[in-house]
Design an enzyme around this catalytic site. Structure first.
Site, mmCIF file in Angstrom:
data_model
loop_
_atom_site.group_PDB
_atom_site.id
_atom_site.type_symbol
_atom_site.label_atom_id
_atom_site.label_comp_id
_atom_site.label_asym_id
_atom_site.label_seq_id
_atom_site.Cartn_x
_atom_site.Cartn_y
_atom_site.Cartn_z
ATOM 1 N N GLY A 1 9.168 -28.409 -0.680
ATOM 2 C CA GLY A 1 7.906 -27.692 -0.854
ATOM 3 C C GLY A 1 7.787 -26.584 0.169
ATOM 4 O O GLY A 1 8.338 -26.683 1.267
ATOM 5 N N GLN B 1 3.942 -20.156 5.283
ATOM 6 C CA GLN B 1 5.145 -20.482 6.060
ATOM 7 C C GLN B 1 6.142 -19.319 6.086
ATOM 8 O O GLN B 1 7.030 -19.286 6.930
ATOM 9 C CB GLN B 1 5.830 -21.737 5.500
ATOM 10 C CG GLN B 1 5.000 -23.005 5.689
ATOM 11 C CD GLN B 1 5.680 -24.203 5.059
ATOM 12 O OE1 GLN B 1 5.534 -24.462 3.876
ATOM 13 N NE2 GLN B 1 6.449 -24.923 5.854
ATOM 14 N N CYS C 1 8.603 -31.241 7.472
ATOM 15 C CA CYS C 1 8.091 -29.924 7.112
ATOM 16 C C CYS C 1 9.097 -28.870 7.550
ATOM 17 O O CYS C 1 9.668 -28.979 8.634
ATOM 18 C CB CYS C 1 6.753 -29.707 7.829
ATOM 19 S SG CYS C 1 6.016 -28.101 7.522
ATOM 20 N N LEU C 2 9.306 -27.859 6.713
ATOM 21 C CA LEU C 2 10.261 -26.807 7.067
ATOM 22 C C LEU C 2 9.807 -26.026 8.295
ATOM 23 O O LEU C 2 10.619 -25.401 8.964
ATOM 24 C CB LEU C 2 10.478 -25.863 5.876
ATOM 25 C CG LEU C 2 11.209 -26.479 4.678
ATOM 26 C CD1 LEU C 2 11.323 -25.477 3.544
ATOM 27 C CD2 LEU C 2 12.586 -26.985 5.079
ATOM 28 N N HIS D 1 0.356 -32.139 1.135
ATOM 29 C CA HIS D 1 0.957 -31.572 2.359
ATOM 30 C C HIS D 1 0.947 -30.039 2.289
ATOM 31 O O HIS D 1 0.523 -29.371 3.225
ATOM 32 C CB HIS D 1 2.387 -32.120 2.508
ATOM 33 C CG HIS D 1 3.192 -31.475 3.598
ATOM 34 N ND1 HIS D 1 3.657 -32.185 4.682
ATOM 35 C CD2 HIS D 1 3.621 -30.188 3.776
ATOM 36 C CE1 HIS D 1 4.322 -31.348 5.482
ATOM 37 N NE2 HIS D 1 4.318 -30.137 4.942
ATOM 38 N N GLU D 2 1.397 -29.503 1.155
ATOM 39 C CA GLU D 2 1.469 -28.036 1.018
ATOM 40 C C GLU D 2 0.074 -27.420 0.996
ATOM 41 O O GLU D 2 -0.137 -26.344 1.535
ATOM 42 C CB GLU D 2 2.248 -27.644 -0.244
ATOM 43 C CG GLU D 2 3.697 -28.116 -0.295
ATOM 44 C CD GLU D 2 4.499 -27.763 0.950
ATOM 45 O OE1 GLU D 2 4.224 -26.734 1.578
ATOM 46 O OE2 GLU D 2 5.388 -28.546 1.304
ATOM 47 N N HIS E 1 -1.351 -26.682 4.338
ATOM 48 C CA HIS E 1 -0.887 -25.425 4.942
ATOM 49 C C HIS E 1 -1.845 -24.273 4.629
ATOM 50 O O HIS E 1 -2.030 -23.385 5.445
ATOM 51 C CB HIS E 1 0.500 -25.054 4.405
ATOM 52 C CG HIS E 1 1.633 -25.751 5.083
ATOM 53 N ND1 HIS E 1 1.904 -25.615 6.423
ATOM 54 C CD2 HIS E 1 2.579 -26.595 4.601
ATOM 55 C CE1 HIS E 1 2.978 -26.336 6.737
ATOM 56 N NE2 HIS E 1 3.401 -26.949 5.650
#
Ligand SMILES: [Zn+2]
Length: 180
Positions: free
Chosen positions: A46, A51, A104-105, A146-147, A150
């Protein structure tokens, strides 16, 4: 398609609140294509636009589950199922919650058990700008929540205890100092 650089925490730009999109045009579709390519390259399941430094309420998800090969002994086949979410909203969440070990990235190589509703009903605009509404559970429900965090400047470790959160931020800061 362009692979975009991913911002890493604790960079304060990840704390920005992303703006509503309202209309899906070719420019936004190009952004979503680039985001997907960036996510696959990372690799991750994701990615939110913030990000990659674009403060818009846009995110992409592909759980990239592996299907059993047709031939015995062959490599499992990676099934690509990209999903695009523009201006997502959660319209219902189950009282029942569960923990998932999230990564997470923007928080490389660090993980934490986050408790979230197990099922949600979400509403969003898709790649073509069409309104969609769906009930989801499992990893997809976790990943979408989660996304969506952000988009409001929230990171997964904000949901953890202060002790765990401080530990992650310390590791991230150290990592950035080493990289500089
Ligand atoms: Zn993330």
């Amino acid at each position: 398609m362009t692979i975009m650089p991913i911002i890493e925490a604790p960079d304060p730009s990840l704390r920005r609140i992303s703006a509503t999109v309202a209309a899906v045009d070719d420019g936004l579709r190009r952004l979503m294509d680039d985001m997907l390519a960036t996510m696959y390259a990372a690799p991750g399941i994701g990615l939110a636009a913030i990000q990659v430094d674009v403060p818009k309420r846009v995110l992409v998800i592909d759980l990239q589950r592996r299907a059993e090969p047709v031939e015995e002994g062959a490599e499992p086949i990676e099934v690509r199922e990209p999903r695009y979410f523009v201006d997502p909203e959660i319209v219902w969440a189950s009282d029942e919650v569960g923990a998932y070990n999230e990564g997470c990235l923007s928080v490389p190589e660090l993980f934490g058990d986050v408790i979230r509703p197990l099922r949600i009903r979400a509403r969003w605009l898709d790649y073509d700008g069409a309104a969609r509404e769906e009930e989801m559970d499992g990893l997809l429900a976790t990943c979408l929540q989660h996304e969506m965090d952000h988009l409001d400047g929230i990171l997964f470790y904000d949901h953890l205890s202060k002790l765990k959160r401080d530990m992650i931020v310390k590791k991230l800061t150290k990592r950035q100092k080493l990289a500089a």
